[in-house]
Design a protein around this motif. Structure first.
Motif, PDB file in Angstrom:
ATOM      1  N   GLU A 296       0.822  -1.218   0.000  1.00  0.00           N
ATOM      2  CA  GLU A 296       0.000   0.000   0.000  1.00  0.00           C
ATOM      3  C   GLU A 296       0.857   1.270   0.000  1.00  0.00           C
TER       4      GLU A 296
ATOM      5  N   HIS B 167      -5.196   3.271  -1.337  1.00  0.00           N
ATOM      6  CA  HIS B 167      -6.016   3.673  -0.179  1.00  0.00           C
ATOM      7  C   HIS B 167      -6.898   4.817  -0.687  1.00  0.00           C
TER       8      HIS B 167
ATOM      9  N   HIS C 152      -7.913  -2.441   2.581  1.00  0.00           N
ATOM     10  CA  HIS C 152      -8.696  -2.469   3.821  1.00  0.00           C
ATOM     11  C   HIS C 152     -10.156  -1.973   3.676  1.00  0.00           C
TER      12      HIS C 152
HETATM   13 ZN   LIG Z   1      -4.225   2.404   4.397  1.00  0.00          ZN
END
Ligand SMILES: [Zn+2]
Length: 483
Positions: free
Chosen positions: A113, A221, A252
């Motif tokens: 990420e 993200h 996530h």
């Molecule tokens: Zn993150």
């Protein structure tokens, strides 16, 4: 139990004679290591049966109902023998973190990420020094900071995070990203929370850079529920993938989307039905973690309630406006509690067949989030065994085969991971399905799970009866082709 075939040191000459004879007459029947009588589970072939597994030179060379013998024997009766877990979201890439990850069954941990600033340096520093397999993407935020400040890549702050780049600077950034990919970066990492100045055009260009390297994914993200001012919306990320052909992993789903995750999952399902290579991941905790420097723009104007949802990870104290200001000067990690996000909502996100398991692990000097040490054992113990929200094979698939397949086009060696099959790398986790359970807490984030008995990394025992071995380095690089 491990039984060393040559367990005693008396009668040495007889032992030497036996060794010589066995080397002379039966070299092909003894393996480096055998795992006997375990319930072997392979999510790709669906094998779920009692088998013996033999390992030689770091590879699985036999899976059989016949007796097998090796120089080292692991008795796996009553245990599951599964592919080692592949974590696509592990920030801390340190010896400290690798020990903790191994005890949770992780044999491959990748920083996808945030990424890193220098791919060659990242791999050089870990080659021959890592307990588990490692790898990283090239990190957009670091190279953006270098371009915006015309200096060494650092985590972006001030102007480097907030101003938009000129067209020439985006061109320079693109070149640097491509250079990282040409040095074998696994993909491109885009953590937009750290670079609110990045425009949609700049991000599209990062996808274009990734798309020049077959299969290289962008891990992104996106704008979360609590980050309304930052980054890209989900549909923009999916569109960028469609425009460029670069696969995208939206990271996530639990913390970015919380109770809105079903909307994300339905978008992903529909986009995939139209051929877009969009995927997602989750970790099994309702509360998240950030560095206090991240996403705290304009904190002075936050309402009091917002501070009460923040916990200083090092001490466990709930923050106030005053203590937040004090710690912000110092820097460090905060746990973010999400009171409206329920366990049931989290469970449905984790159990979705679209979701891989990835930990978002962070750990520094013993301070971190329990997800670094408990993500995999938590899914197996709580969601598979206790709640029966998914079958054991489904749970294993999310931890092994899905992340391996996600990277195969970029890193063909991943075809040998995430499987218990002849010819696969001997990355294995051997656990007790009746007892496996996470033990890490917000106060004790590195407390090891129970029930993870043995972990093999490239055929070497990295965890023995639940204890991680120090001073051995069987981990290898997971890396794209280097030009
Ligand atoms: Zn993150």
């Amino acid at each position: 139990m491990i039984s060393w075939r040559l367990g005693t040191c008396f009668q040495l000459s007889a032992v030497v004679l036996i060794l010589l004879l066995s080397a002379a007459f039966s070299p092909s029947t003894e393996y480096d290591l055998v795992v006997l009588n375990g319930r072997v589970m392979d999510p790709e072939t669906g094998l779920d049966a009692i088998r013996n597994v033999a390992v030689r030179n770091g590879r699985i060379v036999s899976i059989s109902v016949e007796p097998l013998s090796g120089r080292v024997t692991i008795d796996a009766k009553g245990f599951v023998v599964a592919p080692g877990f592949i974590d696509l979201h592990q920030h801390s890439q340190t010896s400290e973190a690798y020990l903790v990850k191994a005890r949770d069954g992780v044999t491959t941990a990748l920083e996808m990420e945030e990424g890193v600033s220098d791919i060659d340096q990242f791999y050089q520093e870990r080659e021959g020094r890592a307990l588990i397999n490692f790898g990283a993407t090239i990190g957009h935020e670091y190279l953006r900071a270098a371009v915006a400040e015309l200096g060494h890549p650092n985590a972006p702050a001030g102007d480097a995070a907030h101003r938009s780049l000129t067209a020439a600077e985006v061109g320079e950034l693109h070149c640097r990203i491509e250079h990282g990919l040409s040095r074998g970066a696994v993909g491109v990492g885009v953590l937009l929370m750290d670079t609110p100045g990045a425009t949609p055009t700049e991000i599209l260009d990062m996808f274009r850079a990734a798309a020049r390297f077959k299969g290289a994914p962008v891990h992104i993200h996106v704008r979360g529920l609590e980050e309304p001012q930052y980054g890209l919306e989900t549909d923009e990320a999916i569109t960028d993938s469609l425009i460029t052909g670069a696969p995208v992993q939206i990271v996530h789903a639990n913390s970015s989307y919380q109770e809105d995750a079903p909307q994300l999952l339905s978008m992903i399902e529909a986009a995939r039905a139209h051929g877009v290579q969009v995927t997602t991941e989750a970790y099994p905790y309702t509360d998240s973690m950030v560095s206090i420097g991240e996403a705290s723009e304009g904190w002075e104007k936050w309402p009091d309630e917002k501070f009460q949802q923040l916990e200083w990870a090092a001490t466990g104290e709930r923050l106030t406006r005053e203590s937040f200001g004090k710690y912000r000067q110092r820097g460090g990690l905060m746990i973010v509690h999400h009171p409206s996000f329920t366990e049931e909502q989290l469970l449905s996100t984790v159990a979705s067949p679209l979701t891989m398991i990835a930990s978002d692990g962070i750990l520094k000097d013993g301070v971190g989030h329990p997800r670094v040490a408990g993500t995999y054992s938590r899914v197996l113990g709580r969601y598979v065994r206790e709640q029966k929200a998914l079958t054991l094979m489904e749970g294993l698939r999310k931890m092994t085969l899905m992340p391996a397949q996600h990277l195969e086009a970029r890193v063909p060696a991943m075809k040998q991971k995430g499987r218990v099959q002849t010819g696969a790398d001997a990355d294995l986790v051997i656990f007790n399905p009746e007892t496996v359970l996470d033990q890490a807490t917000y106060r004790e984030p590195t407390r090891p799970p129970i029930g993870i008995e043995y972990v093999l990394v490239n055929g070497i025992i990295a965890v023995n009866r639940g204890m991680a071995k120090q001073g051995i380095f069987p981990g290898r690089a997971v890396r794209g082709a280097v030009n």
